[in-house]
Design an enzyme around this catalytic site. Structure first.
Site, PDB file in Angstrom:
ATOM      1  CB  THR A  75      -0.888   0.022   1.258  1.00 27.05           C
ATOM      2  OG1 THR A  75      -1.613  -1.202   1.321  1.00 27.05           O
ATOM      3  CG2 THR A  75      -1.861   1.199   1.205  1.00 27.05           C
TER       4      THR A  75
ATOM      5  CE  LYS B  65      -5.132  -1.172   1.549  1.00 22.96           C
ATOM      6  NZ  LYS B  65      -5.408  -2.409   2.188  1.00 22.96           N
TER       7      LYS B  65
ATOM      8  CE  LYS C  81       1.602   2.238   4.114  1.00 23.01           C
ATOM      9  NZ  LYS C  81       2.252   1.013   3.700  1.00 23.01           N
TER      10      LYS C  81
END
Ligand code: NAD
Length: 290
Positions: A87, A162, A237
């Site tokens: 990611t 995402k 994050k």
């Protein structure tokens, strides 16, 4: 296929192990993590990438991905595909895809959801950005490591999907937790609150599938003293990546911004680090208005 796998940590390790079980030849490289059984240890990232049909990366962040990509791209053979499953920020994903393209390689950004459990069980969901051709060639590997792969669009589209998903998740988890804490103060029984909201317009994955209230709804980290699950610092994050992307795309995301601020104080100042992201509920329980 011959596969190079770089970054064999909590996620990459079990993903590489599943590729070996699926009959592929995997050369691995990691700075610290041990090689899973059946993975040949390479001395450098470039060595793991040489001769590979597909190079997979599963790394902590965009800066590390850019550095690894700069090292492996010149070592890869023409026509091979660099597929990043980490990611990272959309800009890094696009920059790496451009570098790969200029070197005559295919490139995919393919972040996952499903966590460490999904990586071990081979049930991850892949959200993929890149060309149709590259997607079709790596699909057999996604099928081994996961249960679903969605081709979302061109380079960066996987990372975009995402972080948009996880921005919704962070915001709805906070909304669900603050509503439970309010319900407590109004004297409403948590089970009744769940029975109503889970079948009314306030329902969401955060409430129905991952209820933050212990003893209510399906089993979730709340029933295990908020051990993750999905740790608050990982949610932070992803929220930060969503705000970085919003900044770079000039998008107005006030709820995402607020969720980022709340998870920042939760993780950095309120003991949230190492706790599941649904531990926002006990945080709100302890608080008062202003
Ligand atoms: P991790 O820290 O366990 O693994 C990362 C690995 O990369 C480490 O083993 C580290 O030694 C290695 N590494 C770092 N720099 C390197 C370099 N230059 N060359 C080679 N190896 C290097 O992290 P993880 O939990 O496996 O997560 C990996 C990625 O997956 C992250 O981007 C994370 O956001 C994403 N992700 C994690 C989860 C999860 O639940 N853990 C879920 C979805 C997505």
């Amino acid at each position: 296929m011959k596969i190079g796998f770089i970054g064999l940590g909590n996620m990459g390790g079990p993903m590489a192990a599943n590729l070996v079980k699926g009959g592929h030849q995997v050369a691995g490289f990691d700075l610290t993590a041990p090689m899973p059984e059946g993975v040949t240890k390479a001395a450098t990232a470039a060595e793991a990438a040489t001769d590979a049909d597909v190079v997979l990366t599963m790394l902590p962040n965009g800066a590390i991905l850019r550095a690894v990509a700069a090292e492996v791209i010149p070592a890869m053979r023409k026509g091979a595909i660099l597929c990043d499953c980490s990611t990272v920020d959309v800009d890094s994903a696009r920059a790496v895809a451009e570098l790969a393209d200029a070197a005559g390689l295919g490139a995919l950004d393919a972040p996952v959801s499903g966590g460490i459990g999904g990586a071990s069980a081979g049930t991850l969901t892949f959200m993929v950005g890149g060309t149709d051709e590259a997607f079709a060639r790596v699909l057999p590997l996604f099928d081994i490591m996961g249960q679903k792969a969605v081709h979302c669009g061109t380079a960066g589209a996987g990372q975009a999907a995402k972080i948009c998903n996880n921005m919704i998740l962070g915001v709805t988890m906070i909304a669900t937790c603050e509503a439970f804490a309010l319900a407590d103060k109004l004297g409403l029984d948590r089970q009744k609150m769940y029975d109503v909201v889970s079948t009314s317009s306030g329902y969401s994955w955060s409430l129905n599938a991952y209820c933050p209230a212990p003893g209510v709804g399906p089993k979730s980290p709340a029933d295990n003293e908020y051990r993750p699950g999905f740790a608050s610092e990982l949610m932070l994050k992803d929220l930060r990546l969503s705000q970085q992307a919003a900044e770079s795309a000039d998008a107005d995301t006030p709820m995402g911004q607020l969720a980022t601020a709340l998870y920042t104080s939760f993780v950095e100042a309120e003991g949230g680090k190492g706790r599941d992201f649904s531990a926002m509920l006990p945080r709100f329980e302890k608080r008062h208005r202003n």
